[in-house]
Write a protein that holds these residues in place. Structure first.
Motif, PDB file in Angstrom:
ATOM      1  N   PRO A 119      -2.559  14.493   5.744  1.00 24.40           N
ATOM      2  CA  PRO A 119      -2.134  14.660   4.947  1.00 24.40           C
ATOM      3  C   PRO A 119      -2.884  13.249   4.149  1.00 24.40           C
ATOM      4  O   PRO A 119      -1.618  13.101   3.545  1.00 24.40           O
ATOM      5  CB  PRO A 119      -0.567  15.214   4.853  1.00 24.40           C
ATOM      6  N   ARG A 166       1.051  -1.310  -0.149  1.00 24.83           N
ATOM      7  CA  ARG A 166      -0.251   0.061  -0.264  1.00 24.83           C
ATOM      8  C   ARG A 166       0.893   0.983  -0.171  1.00 24.83           C
ATOM      9  O   ARG A 166       0.421   2.227   0.290  1.00 24.83           O
ATOM     10  CB  ARG A 166      -0.795  -0.195   0.835  1.00 24.83           C
ATOM     11  N   GLU A 225       0.645   8.222  10.413  1.00 25.32           N
ATOM     12  CA  GLU A 225       1.677   8.397   9.824  1.00 25.32           C
ATOM     13  C   GLU A 225       1.884   7.046   8.466  1.00 25.32           C
ATOM     14  O   GLU A 225       2.261   7.912   7.679  1.00 25.32           O
ATOM     15  CB  GLU A 225       3.115   7.462  10.141  1.00 25.32           C
ATOM     16  N   ASN A 226       1.196   6.147   8.771  1.00 26.05           N
ATOM     17  CA  ASN A 226       1.428   5.581   7.561  1.00 26.05           C
ATOM     18  C   ASN A 226      -0.181   5.997   6.502  1.00 26.05           C
ATOM     19  O   ASN A 226       0.735   5.474   4.934  1.00 26.05           O
ATOM     20  CB  ASN A 226       0.368   3.911   8.312  1.00 26.05           C
ATOM     21  N   TRP A 227      -1.170   6.154   6.910  1.00 22.73           N
ATOM     22  CA  TRP A 227      -1.429   6.494   6.065  1.00 22.73           C
ATOM     23  C   TRP A 227      -1.105   7.958   4.891  1.00 22.73           C
ATOM     24  O   TRP A 227      -1.205   8.033   3.726  1.00 22.73           O
ATOM     25  CB  TRP A 227      -3.277   7.386   6.702  1.00 22.73           C
ATOM     26  N   ALA A 228      -0.099   8.609   5.964  1.00 19.62           N
ATOM     27  CA  ALA A 228       0.032  10.059   5.154  1.00 19.62           C
ATOM     28  C   ALA A 228       1.356   9.497   3.966  1.00 19.62           C
ATOM     29  O   ALA A 228       0.925   9.994   2.771  1.00 19.62           O
ATOM     30  CB  ALA A 228       0.977  10.941   6.005  1.00 19.62           C
ATOM     31  N   TYR A 229       2.449   8.414   4.589  1.00 18.57           N
ATOM     32  CA  TYR A 229       2.559   7.978   3.311  1.00 18.57           C
ATOM     33  C   TYR A 229       2.465   7.046   2.445  1.00 18.57           C
ATOM     34  O   TYR A 229       3.178   7.058   1.427  1.00 18.57           O
ATOM     35  CB  TYR A 229       4.669   7.299   4.287  1.00 18.57           C
ATOM     36  N   ALA A 230       1.008   6.861   2.672  1.00 11.52           N
ATOM     37  CA  ALA A 230       0.211   5.734   1.211  1.00 11.52           C
ATOM     38  C   ALA A 230       0.337   7.156   0.671  1.00 11.52           C
ATOM     39  O   ALA A 230       0.168   6.795  -0.635  1.00 11.52           O
ATOM     40  CB  ALA A 230      -0.092   5.124   2.030  1.00 11.52           C
ATOM     41  N   MET A 259       3.235   2.324   1.293  1.00 10.30           N
ATOM     42  CA  MET A 259       4.452   2.829   2.732  1.00 10.30           C
ATOM     43  C   MET A 259       6.120   3.334   2.484  1.00 10.30           C
ATOM     44  O   MET A 259       6.301   2.569   1.495  1.00 10.30           O
ATOM     45  CB  MET A 259       4.219   2.796   3.827  1.00 10.30           C
TER      46      MET A 259
END
Ligand code: FES
Ligand code: FES
Ligand code: FES
Ligand SMILES: [Fe+3]
Ligand SMILES: [Fe+3]
Ligand SMILES: [Fe+3]
Lengths: 186, 434, 434, 186, 434, 186
Positions: free
Chosen positions: E195, B83, E362-367, B85
């Motif tokens: 973000p 996904r 953190e994961n959502w942002a960089y995904a 990351m």
């Protein structure tokens, strides 16, 4: 609380300590004003001949390496000036054709969190480690704006009724600088 | 696309300003240039050991540069195949695995997917892990310590890509004594973002002799490494040269028998320079007097050979923004005091606090700004010293007769236009170079 | 483009909200309006002497306003013809040359390219310096001290452009005693950026009588220059008027024989006003009782005649952003104490710290925001007092019967639509005005 | 370090000086809190009747004209208030229909670099020039945010056991303001 | 549009990354999803009385949620019909009128235009005030205290829209004892901007079991409400389930006879839980052992039932930005100490200072970031445990055989694609559900 | 100016007051340094066991309700930690797998406007209400940047030759946070 190296403070010591703190604050605030009022040569006078004016770079490292995220003595830095190169910087501005500073930036140095680290002796030539935080705001041309925040570790050397800064380490928070240049001082 | 270049009479060579401001053209550049060309990604001294890694960039992408189990440099997209990351979030380090924080897919040093939670339970036997490794570039090359990569499997080998610029890199990236010693990156990278189009940076790196005057403040302030010099020790006679591959360079020629008193304000450095200079002359003879000074490898990998010795990669971040990554180089064998003197001089010259580069960036920023508004319908002028070049036995490429020439910028934009028009590398390779 | 205006029955006059939020329409506005219309660029008192310059704006562009060797005002794009760098980076000053920091091309006060390093060496004799001066506007005009410019050579002369609004400017920009004295800009320009579309500002300047109620806080706080008044001394009877050229104005009518006690909280100012008022009546007779109050010259040059006396240019910066430049004017001959009192009152009224304008800007900002999202498919309502205007012997234009009318905004958008639809000025000029 | 005008400081002078500095700091910090806690009328009480509350504009000028880049006494300014107009500003907010401040901004005044400029006498009616730096943060509605930085030159007049501010010159760094309004105080 | 989903073999289920970065697709989402779907807008406990209002959001729009004179919740666009100004600028309060600060149009609690300055003077009798009320949504529904709205008059009734997810909401939004008591929002809303693309948030809320491992830091730090637990008290056996309507949920099954020692670090809370748990079992019998844990109602209204008990609305703000609004719920009848303990636990778990949610974000942002650059041409992988679901007598929907499954995300994107392709609700409704 | 509760100050009182102010400044600046130098466990030691570490949310309310625009004791907050949950936060960071802080943020806490509110007694166990302003700068990864400004109300309890913070109320200016998380301290 920082204490003089003379053991437990008596009343006179205490007063002396308080006066010293005020003197340091006054010194650093005046320094900031000299910069913000663009008295660059007068500002330079506050530094000793053996000044190291140093701003290391920062890195993203893993938790276990976190203490190395400030670059070391012999690594790449943003600034690593001595008296001569600092003087060059001032001279460059004074030419009036240093385009990055022509017209001059409008800068404010907010200095806070001033404190003495460790014990000290306030005698001629002695050095005191003073920590502070800064927020430097720079605005120039129409809307160029930068806020840079961080910490300073200053070594102040007692010279007569004032000090000379003989080491300044500037620790900024940014790794990738989001400001196009560092044509101003910290 | 319609050509952005207009060529008329003997002084008419114009480039449309809108290629420095258009969001559409910028998106095409990412595809047609930054996904086709060879890009500088790092230096071998940054990943000496197996498992060392260093985060780098290609175009807008975060890339992992690492040294795999076989000791080969690998360049891989820093994005989990699950996904997306980032699987590497440290600028540098040493590792065995790149571990994804999101759902724990993990990848080997060669990018292969090696771990996957619940694989047995949730993924059919048909799931082919070998197809789900980190996305790799098509080609990686090393050259005199530097490491380069390209996304395009059809790009020519790196040395063919360099063409006649190989000489400058071979000489310029080696040690001062022209021997076999190593050159190393001073630990750390200066990274900063400027409000300028990447091509304006590239054009500067390619040798913009006419802007010399913009550095009057440092020449007056005498920031150079020698007593009484301006911003650098004196050069010999300077020559621009460029290559059809899009690279632009500056060379100097000087009398190898004349005394050279460089770095006079640092005795150790001066001594080291004299020593290496002597060896260099022994090794190269007259050829030592023909030296590359600086240059740009198309599209935007710039280098300076000496004062300062540095490589800068100009990573695009939109039409109006560029992220500069600058490293400084020193002879590995130089004494610590010399390294230190050079390090201090280099960063006082280049980078965001570099007194010289500051004035460059000011000009780049407002040149870029001038490409918006009414500027969209105007053109830049690149007409200086057109058609005035010759061949030189010791300087490869098309050598300008005139020091004050814009020939290198013209070649940069000519090649830029070729990349933008080309369907593939088939349209870009030179038959005689294969 | 499809008309953004919908007109139905007697109260149906709508404007599509998306013209305040669309990036495409904004780009077209820059071309079709800001590169065609006459724009306010400065005041003669800002460049009294040869060589004086003042940086100004037209649309998004930085422009140099200077007085050339012949004493003529010049308006030129602030961008070097070589590689675009700003050749003037000071808000104001006096110079002989505009010198480019990048490669040192230099330009005279009239914009001509006069200096060029390496010209002999690097530029063929065919290089025609006269073609590489700074880009100049097509026309410059001065009017009662104000300076205007247009990019369009086919734009009509400025007075034709003004049409019936000329009267308001002629009266409004002159001294209070209606004599030959000069009016001057109080040194300095207030420049600030607001999150509002420029047309919402223009519509306000054109006379938005209905928003009077939004200023209740200043009326309650009594910020005016007279004892006991709200935000201004009392007006006579107010009339909106507009012109087919797109300009909207507000006039007042009052009995010239009735006592006027303006500026009562400053005795010097009150006295100066009485003295000039008396002279004005002597000079103009009954016509002194028909005075312009404020107005907008299409597209977005606004002015207030008295309380405060000010000109504001609304420079577009994208669909959601406008840069306001506001100057304040005083009679040159007024005593220092009067100038000072007025200056203080003016800046407490208008500008970012202006107590009145603050509430305007709050409304403009959120009106603009409401044009995104679902707002893109909605319309604004401009139906107040439709079709209710008459001619007045002393007030030029179409004078509204109703004070609470949106006729001036309707005329603004009607003209806006004409500019957006027109191929050129041929479609915009009025035959009978030529 | 600033000194009283009474010549070399004895122990008592020194203590008095330190107390004065604290008093000034406390005064300016309390002032900031009154603003941030929206006690506008109480805030106004800190100003003398002859207050000049002045924020000049800034300009981009050439190096040789750099000292004129702050607008002068009779030039355009952002603020040039007297007691009456300052009171109007407060009154306007208190109407509850001052739309630019309704709902009220949330503001923080960070005051730093406080120092006395020049010599002083601390007697009734005497005036002390106090310099400070400010960072004013304003947030309102959903995400409207502004940081404005600069310097202040305050003239404090001794009145009994407190001060009145009788002149405030606010030097901001921006030329073109990037904030839509100045509906808050400095 | 071309389908963003690629389905191949047994582990091949991919989604184009560019749907998380494309500005065009984002604009279409606003139209085709956020203007068609039912969206969570608030809770009855936030507007208990007539005239209470609460500002909420739908898509990018600011919306007023209020209770009208008849006690009915109303949902209206917060934008004056005259010139768009926000008529409500307070997050909450009680009022009789929504008064526009610009020109003073005023609106009743039901949105009707009730006041209009100068109506008699300036508006023809033909002006029909009833047509100029605030823009209202097409439908409003309440469900177990929650309030929902849709812009689309053709959307099915809310319960039909919920489909099989109604059970989870009915149980999950009720009090712990499964009785008739009320559940209330703890006063105040956490609002913050991240973000990340809104769909990545939705996919998490729908039950992303595979990311459990990303929360190792809180499991190690033991932030849960019981002694010795990780971040939550232990669950029973967990099952993913999803519904054709696009909703994804997580249920747990456990033995109702086994002792439950939840909230052991707060005696009052543990006691309250024991007491309510006992009542719940009395009321529901075996069904008490089948409980919803969390879920997402299409498109992006997420909820957690217990640890923490919370609703989060993910409001889109562009392809790369989402505004999260999170509220926490408690049994109205719970003792103050229990409410307080839960409040503190909830905010230490979720929200921007929530130790668990921090790592998610953190994961959502960089995904999301990984969907730009080269990512535009790549795909995300959703192939875990394909085709492995069954029906369960006590858990509505398609229940996954595998805990480590991505079936709920697959259903989310399947439904997303249907919305993007549909011309209207005619293409989206299920015949058998009408 | 804040005074001890002992009535009019004599010379010794005055000196004690000045020393106390310095001690408080030094304490709060050291605290900031511990955070900025990531000495999280040492930082925690500065808090009492009964600490309430509380950051309420802010709201947009009408003028007449302005005093309620900071959420109350039992309403939703950003933080409402006790000693145990604060310790959890530190422990989480120390795991090295707290992704929101891995790699660690680079943070600077600028603390200013320090003053004592109200009268005080400086004896063992006594509590002093100290107000300050903060600007917290956080930078991490490549260019993630946040500046958060506001005020703190700290209750310091005298414990031997130092203090314990037993209540910290953090009043920020933002309603809608524009920062993705609050994984750092104030
Ligand atoms: S994103 Fe990497 S494992 Fe899911
Ligand atoms: S840009 Fe002006 S001289 Fe080159
Ligand atoms: S915008 Fe609401 S009344 Fe005009
Ligand atoms: Fe250069
Ligand atoms: Fe107005
Ligand atoms: Fe999670």
């Amino acid at each position: 609380m920082s204490t003089p190296m003379t053991g437990p403070m008596n009343g006179q010591d205490k007063l002396a300590h308080l006066l010293l703190m005020r003197e340091i604050e006054d010194f650093l605030y005046r320094e900031a004003d000299l910069l913000d009022e663009r008295e660059f040569n007068a500002w330079l006078e506050l530094f000793s001949d053996d000044i190291r004016y140093w701003m290391p770079i920062r890195k993203n490292l893993s938790f276990k390496n976190r203490e190395r995220d400030i670059s070391g003595d012999h690594e790449t830095a943003w600034f690593d000036d001595n008296r001569k190169t600092l003087q060059s910087r001032v001279n460059q501005i004074m030419t009036g054709v240093h385009w990055a500073e022509e017209p001059l930036s409008r800068v404010s140095h907010l200095i806070s969190n001033i404190r003495i680290e460790g014990e000290y002796r306030d005698v001629e030539g002695a050095e005191i480690l003073v920590k502070s935080h800064f927020l430097v705001h720079r605005n120039r041309m129409e809307t160029e704006t930068a806020f840079l925040a961080g910490r300073r570790h200053d070594t102040l050397r007692r010279v007569g009724s004032s000090f000379k800064i003989c080491k300044r380490k500037i620790i900024i928070d940014q790794t990738t600088l989001t400001v196009k240049n560092l044509s101003f001082f910290f | 696309m319609k050509s952005a270049i207009t060529v008329g009479g003997a002084t008419n060579w114009f480039v449309d300003r809108n290629i420095f401001s258009s969001a559409d053209i910028y998106q095409q550049e990412l595809e047609r240039i930054f996904r086709r060309a060879w890009l500088y990604v790092g230096h071998e001294s940054q990943i000496p050991n197996v498992g060392d890694f260093f985060l780098t960039k290609m175009g807008e992408d975060s890339m992992i540069l690492t040294r795999d189990q076989e000791g080969k440099p690998r360049v891989m997209l820093n994005s989990c195949r699950h996904r997306g990351m980032k699987v590497c979030r440290y600028d540098e380090g040493n590792t065995k695995l790149f571990y994804c924080p999101y759902h724990a897919w993990s990848y080997g040093l060669d990018g292969r997917l090696v771990g996957l939670p619940a694989q047995k339970e949730s993924y059919d036997a048909s799931f082919d892990k070998s197809k789900w490794g980190l996305v790799q570039v098509a080609q990686v090359a090393t050259f005199k310590g530097t490491i380069w990569a390209t996304w395009d499997p059809n790009a020519p080998p790196f040395e063919e890509y360099l063409g006649g610029a190989a000489d400058a890199l071979r000489v310029g990236l080696g040690p001062w004594d022209a021997g076999d010693g190593e050159v190393e990156v001073i630990s750390g990278v200066q990274k900063w973002i400027i409000p300028a189009n990447w091509k304006i940076v590239a054009e500067n790196c390619a040798g913009d002799t006419l802007h010399d005057i913009s550095h009057r403040s440092v020449d007056l302030a005498r920031i150079g490494p020698g007593e009484g010099v301006g911003r650098r020790d004196p050069f010999g006679k300077l020559y621009l040269t460029h290559h059809r591959e899009g690279h632009g360079l500056l060379y100097e020629k000087f009398d190898i028998h004349a005394p050279r008193e460089h770095y006079s304000s640092s005795p150790e450095t001066a001594a080291y320079f004299q020593m290496t200079w002597k060896k260099r002359v022994e090794r190269l003879g007259e050829r030592a007097g023909n030296a590359p000074v600086l240059g740009n490898i198309f599209p935007s990998s710039g280098f300076h050979v000496g004062q300062p010795r540095t490589i800068v990669a100009a990573h695009p971040r939109g039409p109006n923004e560029t992220e500069l990554w600058r490293v400084f180089l020193v002879d590995k064998a130089a004494p610590p005091a010399v390294k230190d003197f050079l390090r201090r001089y280099y960063i006082s010259y280049a980078g965001p606090a570099g007194m010289t580069e500051q004035d460059d960036m000011e000009n780049w920023a407002y040149a870029t700004e001038a490409c918006g508004g009414t500027g969209r319908s105007l053109q830049f002028h690149y007409g200086a010293a057109m058609g005035q070049s010759h061949q030189d036995p010791l300087i490869p490429g098309n050598v300008s007769d005139q020091f004050w020439s814009e020939q290198n910028a013209r070649q940069l934009y000519t090649r830029w236009q070729q990349f933008m028009d080309a369907k593939s590398w088939d349209d870009l390779r030179f038959e005689d170079a294969r």
